[in-house]
Design a protein around this motif. Structure first.
Motif, mmCIF file in Angstrom:
data_model
loop_
_atom_site.group_PDB
_atom_site.id
_atom_site.type_symbol
_atom_site.label_atom_id
_atom_site.label_comp_id
_atom_site.label_asym_id
_atom_site.label_seq_id
_atom_site.Cartn_x
_atom_site.Cartn_y
_atom_site.Cartn_z
ATOM 1 N N THR A 52 58.129 23.905 -2.656
ATOM 2 C CA THR A 52 58.081 24.124 -1.208
ATOM 3 C C THR A 52 56.800 24.843 -0.819
ATOM 4 O OG1 THR A 52 60.492 24.205 -1.112
ATOM 5 C CG2 THR A 52 59.294 25.169 0.743
ATOM 6 N N ARG B 37 57.793 16.356 4.625
ATOM 7 C CA ARG B 37 56.403 16.772 4.806
ATOM 8 C C ARG B 37 56.368 18.045 5.647
ATOM 9 N NH1 ARG B 37 54.649 14.239 0.930
ATOM 10 N NH2 ARG B 37 54.396 12.003 1.044
ATOM 11 N N TYR B 38 55.475 18.951 5.281
ATOM 12 C CA TYR B 38 55.325 20.204 6.023
ATOM 13 C C TYR B 38 54.613 19.951 7.330
ATOM 14 C CZ TYR B 38 54.240 25.089 6.973
ATOM 15 O OH TYR B 38 54.145 26.319 7.534
ATOM 16 N N PHE C 246 59.772 21.571 7.949
ATOM 17 C CA PHE C 246 59.734 20.369 7.119
ATOM 18 C C PHE C 246 60.434 19.187 7.796
ATOM 19 C CE2 PHE C 246 58.604 23.462 3.944
ATOM 20 C CZ PHE C 246 57.748 22.756 3.109
ATOM 21 N N ARG D 123 53.964 24.847 -2.416
ATOM 22 C CA ARG D 123 52.825 23.930 -2.609
ATOM 23 C C ARG D 123 52.729 22.941 -1.459
ATOM 24 N NH1 ARG D 123 50.891 22.550 -8.210
ATOM 25 N NH2 ARG D 123 49.552 21.483 -6.770
ATOM 26 N N LYS D 124 53.869 22.403 -1.012
ATOM 27 C CA LYS D 124 53.849 21.477 0.117
ATOM 28 C C LYS D 124 53.371 22.158 1.396
ATOM 29 C CE LYS D 124 57.207 17.853 -0.711
ATOM 30 N NZ LYS D 124 58.430 17.243 -0.183
ATOM 31 N N GLY E 298 61.382 20.814 -1.790
ATOM 32 C CA GLY E 298 60.084 20.941 -2.450
ATOM 33 C C GLY E 298 59.604 19.691 -3.159
#
Length: 113
Positions: free
Chosen positions: A26, A110-111, A83, A28-29, A105
């Motif tokens: 999560t 997508r963030y 997200f 990292r995204k 995650g």
């Protein structure tokens, strides 16, 4: 208490790694370094301020007994919204984070800044 110890250890062995691995993905995204998910206390601050994009005051609210239950729910709902997920998914993050954070995650979400 001795009868509960094996169950507690199994529960910890399942939930903690699931939540940490999920937070790693999560973070990292969301454009954060994955290692930040591994540092206790700092990971909560990063989740609140950098991932959920809330005020640092929310991190302080997580330290107040009783208030922290409501604050944790609202922070997780905001993470879910970032997200593109529903409030129900945010509730899942708060209650069953060891399942829902890996889905968030490492899934297709997508963030959204």
């Amino acid at each position: 208490m001795d009868d509960l110890l094996p169950y507690l250890l199994v529960w910890l062995a399942v939930t903690v790694p699931g939540a940490v691995v999920g937070w790693f993905g999560t973070f990292r995204k969301a454009g954060q370094a994955g290692w930040k998910a591994l540092v206790p206390a700092y990971n909560v601050f990063v989740l609140v301020v950098d991932v959920a994009r809330l005020s640092p005051l929310w991190a302080v609210l997580l330290l107040i007994p009783g208030v922290n239950l409501v604050a944790a729910l609202l922070v997780n709902v905001e993470v879910a919204r970032r997200f593109g997920r529903s409030e129900s998914f945010g509730l899942g993050l708060a209650v069953f984070g060891f399942v829902f954070y890996p889905v968030l995650g490492f899934g297709a979400a997508r963030y959204q800044r």
